[in-house]
Scaffold this motif. Structure first.
Motif, short mmCIF file in Angstrom:
data_model
loop_
_atom_site.label_atom_id
_atom_site.label_comp_id
_atom_site.label_asym_id
_atom_site.label_seq_id
_atom_site.Cartn_x
_atom_site.Cartn_y
_atom_site.Cartn_z
N GLU A 65 0.81 -1.23 0.00
CA GLU A 65 0.00 0.00 0.00
C GLU A 65 0.84 1.28 0.00
N LYS A 66 1.80 1.38 0.94
CA LYS A 66 2.59 2.61 1.05
C LYS A 66 3.40 2.86 -0.22
N GLN A 67 3.99 1.79 -0.74
CA GLN A 67 4.79 1.88 -1.98
C GLN A 67 3.90 2.32 -3.14
N PHE A 68 2.69 1.74 -3.20
CA PHE A 68 1.76 2.03 -4.29
C PHE A 68 1.33 3.49 -4.24
N ARG A 69 1.03 3.98 -3.02
CA ARG A 69 0.61 5.38 -2.88
C ARG A 69 1.75 6.32 -3.29
N ASN A 70 2.98 5.98 -2.89
CA ASN A 70 4.14 6.81 -3.28
C ASN A 70 4.30 6.85 -4.79
N MET A 71 4.07 5.71 -5.44
CA MET A 71 4.17 5.65 -6.90
C MET A 71 3.08 6.50 -7.54
N PHE A 72 1.88 6.46 -6.93
CA PHE A 72 0.78 7.28 -7.47
C PHE A 72 1.11 8.76 -7.34
N GLU A 73 1.60 9.16 -6.17
CA GLU A 73 1.92 10.57 -5.94
C GLU A 73 3.02 11.06 -6.88
N LYS A 74 3.97 10.18 -7.14
CA LYS A 74 5.04 10.53 -8.10
C LYS A 74 4.46 10.71 -9.51
N GLY A 80 1.33 14.75 -17.75
CA GLY A 80 0.77 13.68 -18.58
C GLY A 80 -0.44 13.07 -17.91
N ILE A 81 -0.91 11.95 -18.42
CA ILE A 81 -2.09 11.28 -17.87
C ILE A 81 -1.64 10.43 -16.68
N THR A 82 -2.08 10.80 -15.49
CA THR A 82 -1.60 10.19 -14.24
C THR A 82 -1.73 8.67 -14.23
N GLY A 83 -2.89 8.14 -14.63
CA GLY A 83 -3.12 6.69 -14.61
C GLY A 83 -2.15 5.94 -15.51
N GLU A 84 -1.91 6.50 -16.70
CA GLU A 84 -0.99 5.86 -17.65
C GLU A 84 0.44 5.89 -17.12
N ILE A 85 0.83 7.02 -16.54
CA ILE A 85 2.19 7.16 -16.00
C ILE A 85 2.39 6.17 -14.85
N LEU A 86 1.35 6.01 -14.01
CA LEU A 86 1.42 5.04 -12.90
C LEU A 86 1.68 3.64 -13.43
N LEU A 87 0.93 3.22 -14.45
CA LEU A 87 1.12 1.87 -15.02
C LEU A 87 2.49 1.74 -15.68
N GLN A 88 2.94 2.80 -16.35
CA GLN A 88 4.27 2.76 -16.98
C GLN A 88 5.36 2.59 -15.93
N ASN A 89 5.22 3.30 -14.81
CA ASN A 89 6.21 3.19 -13.73
C ASN A 89 6.20 1.80 -13.11
N LEU A 90 5.01 1.21 -12.97
CA LEU A 90 4.90 -0.15 -12.45
C LEU A 90 5.57 -1.14 -13.41
#
Length: 201
Positions: A65-74, A80-90
């Motif tokens: 959870e904490k890691q995921f939230r940090n990735m979302f905030e980054k 750009g499109i936040t959701g797409e950037i989140l998946l790209q980072n994952l």
């Protein structure tokens, strides 16, 4: 390191998808786990749908959870499109790249290979599964680890042309991240917009 170690079929049944790979249990019992799993008629709330999507993404990529939230905030801070950037980072996490290259049969196995120092990035051993691989970097198997049965079995017959954002060199048993993947190329069934809406509440 804390991570989910419980029954994976139970999680897959909760989402009705084989998020950890092929699952015989899911094909036989394609309803949610628990005493009343087969009889649930209650409609899930809008918040529940968003939460389930976030949980599915977390379990799919093996992130807490904490890691995921940090990735979302980054991702939210990046233009750009936040959701797409989140998946790209994952997708660019080292354990995920090792999995996509076919070096390991599952993300959990990839995480273990990274943690046990079997994986190198640009010739240097990296044992951090969450390491962010950058375009142009070479990910390979350490020389003394190339004969490992788990790696040989995973690579046997693996289709390396499956993912257009990575390139595989059979001779050196290494791959290169060409660029961050486009959303259309990421095969995971994740509705990232729901995750963005959940964190924006």
């Amino acid at each position: 390191m804390a991570r989910y170690t419980g029954p994976k079929s139970r999680i897959a049944r909760r989402f009705g998808e084989a998020i950890f790979g092929p699952d015989k249990v899911l094909s036989k019992r394609n309803f949610p786990p628990g005493q009343h799993g087969n009889n649930r008629r209650k409609k899930t709330s809008e918040y529940g749908v968003m939460l389930a999507e976030k949980q599915k993404a977390k379990y799919t990529y093996g992130v807490l959870e904490k890691q995921f939230r940090n990735m979302f905030e980054k991702a939210a801070r990046t233009s750009g499109i936040t959701g797409e950037i989140l998946l790209q980072n994952l997708e660019c996490r080292l354990d995920n790249v090792v999995y996509r290259l076919g070096i390991a049969p599952t993300r959990a196995a990839a995480r273990q290979l990274v943690g046990h120092k079997h994986i190198i990035v640009d010739g240097e051993v990296v044992n951090i599964p969450s390491y962010a691989v950058k375009p142009g970097q070479i990910i390979g198997v350490r020389e003394k680890s190339k004969s490992l049965e788990v790696i040989a079995n995973a690579l046997a017959g693996f289709n390396h042309s499956k993912y257009p954002w990575i390139e595989w060199d059979e001779n050196t048993k290494s791959g290169k991240l060409l660029h961050k993947p486009e959303r259309a190329d990421i095969p995971e069934n994740i509705k990232e917009q729901l995750i963005v809406e959940l964190y924006s509440k």
